[in-house]
Motif scaffolding. Structure first.
Motif, PDB file in Angstrom:
ATOM      1  N   PHE A 108       0.827  -1.209   0.000  1.00 26.55           N
ATOM      2  CA  PHE A 108       0.000   0.000   0.000  1.00 26.55           C
ATOM      3  C   PHE A 108       0.858   1.254   0.000  1.00 26.55           C
ATOM      4  CE2 PHE A 108      -1.959   3.400   2.505  1.00 26.55           C
ATOM      5  CZ  PHE A 108      -3.035   3.694   1.684  1.00 26.55           C
ATOM      6  N   MET A 109       1.905   1.278   0.825  1.00 27.78           N
ATOM      7  CA  MET A 109       2.768   2.457   0.884  1.00 27.78           C
ATOM      8  C   MET A 109       3.526   2.660  -0.425  1.00 27.78           C
ATOM      9  SD  MET A 109       3.998   2.122   4.872  1.00 27.78           S
ATOM     10  CE  MET A 109       5.557   2.847   4.562  1.00 27.78           C
ATOM     11  N   ALA A 110       3.939   1.583  -1.090  1.00 24.46           N
ATOM     12  CA  ALA A 110       4.636   1.714  -2.369  1.00 24.46           C
ATOM     13  C   ALA A 110       3.704   2.281  -3.436  1.00 24.46           C
ATOM     14  CB  ALA A 110       5.190   0.363  -2.800  1.00 24.46           C
ATOM     15  N   VAL A 111       2.471   1.795  -3.483  1.00 28.94           N
ATOM     16  CA  VAL A 111       1.511   2.293  -4.477  1.00 28.94           C
ATOM     17  C   VAL A 111       1.154   3.753  -4.192  1.00 28.94           C
ATOM     18  CG1 VAL A 111      -0.865   2.032  -5.307  1.00 28.94           C
ATOM     19  CG2 VAL A 111       0.589   0.024  -5.036  1.00 28.94           C
ATOM     20  N   TRP A 156       2.043   7.226  -6.507  1.00 22.79           N
ATOM     21  CA  TRP A 156       1.045   8.202  -6.950  1.00 22.79           C
ATOM     22  C   TRP A 156       1.394   9.606  -6.472  1.00 22.79           C
ATOM     23  CZ3 TRP A 156      -3.668   4.847  -5.213  1.00 22.79           C
ATOM     24  CH2 TRP A 156      -3.950   3.910  -6.197  1.00 22.79           C
ATOM     25  N   MET A 157       2.045   9.718  -5.308  1.00 24.95           N
ATOM     26  CA  MET A 157       2.303  11.036  -4.736  1.00 24.95           C
ATOM     27  C   MET A 157       3.603  11.664  -5.210  1.00 24.95           C
ATOM     28  SD  MET A 157       0.872  10.498  -0.815  1.00 24.95           S
ATOM     29  CE  MET A 157       2.454  10.776  -0.172  1.00 24.95           C
ATOM     30  N   ILE A 158       4.535  10.904  -5.743  1.00 28.38           N
ATOM     31  CA  ILE A 158       5.847  11.433  -6.119  1.00 28.38           C
ATOM     32  C   ILE A 158       5.759  12.602  -7.103  1.00 28.38           C
ATOM     33  CG2 ILE A 158       7.958  10.856  -7.401  1.00 28.38           C
ATOM     34  CD1 ILE A 158       8.075   8.301  -5.792  1.00 28.38           C
ATOM     35  N   PRO A 159       4.938  12.546  -8.162  1.00 33.40           N
ATOM     36  CA  PRO A 159       4.900  13.704  -9.074  1.00 33.40           C
ATOM     37  C   PRO A 159       4.447  14.992  -8.388  1.00 33.40           C
ATOM     38  CG  PRO A 159       3.855  11.820 -10.098  1.00 33.40           C
ATOM     39  CD  PRO A 159       4.145  11.439  -8.685  1.00 33.40           C
ATOM     40  N   TYR A 160       3.561  14.873  -7.402  1.00 30.39           N
ATOM     41  CA  TYR A 160       3.068  16.061  -6.712  1.00 30.39           C
ATOM     42  C   TYR A 160       4.044  16.563  -5.652  1.00 30.39           C
ATOM     43  CZ  TYR A 160      -1.121  14.383  -8.964  1.00 30.39           C
ATOM     44  OH  TYR A 160      -2.001  13.943  -9.896  1.00 30.39           O
TER      45      TYR A 160
END
Length: 126
Positions: free
Chosen positions: A22-25, A29-33
């Motif tokens: 869950f943390m990897a997914v 998703w959050m890295i670009p932001y």
């Protein structure tokens, strides 16, 4: 009792694997932001990395202590590790120390004598 120990191990690793996936997914998703926030000010990045490393260090230290202490007290180590890691706000730690104290008090209150020759419990007839 041995099968129950492996059940605790299985539960711990299933929950841990699920949390890591869950943390990897969520992280992917959050890295670009998050890139804009960390590229503007390196203090945020440094502070975040230090805080995460301290938090991980705290949990690893706590896990090692709980594992060693619960195995020495003959408690189910893996189920206690699961409770300590995944019950939020350190309530798992509070529950562990409460159960540890109750187990210690129960062990003290047993009125029994031990034979000095063979080590068996001598019943007093009460």
């Amino acid at each position: 009792m041995r099968n129950f120990k492996y059940f605790g191990l299985l539960v711990f690793w299933i929950i841990t694997s699920g949390m890591l996936i869950f943390m990897a997914v969520a992280g992917s998703w959050m890295i670009p932001y998050m890139a804009d926030l960390f590229s503007e000010d390196p203090v945020w990045f440094t502070t975040t990395v230090v805080a995460v490393l301290l938090f991980i260090g705290l949990y690893v230290t706590m896990g090692v202590f709980i594992y060693k202490d619960s195995s020495r007290k003959k408690m189910n180590t893996w189920l206690w590790l699961t409770a300590v890691f995944y019950i939020p706000n350190f309530m798992g730690v509070v529950l562990y120390f409460y159960a540890r104290r109750q187990k210690s008090l129960a062990a003290i209150e047993v009125p029994a004598q031990i034979c000095p020759h063979c080590g068996h419990i001598i019943h007093t007839g009460e």
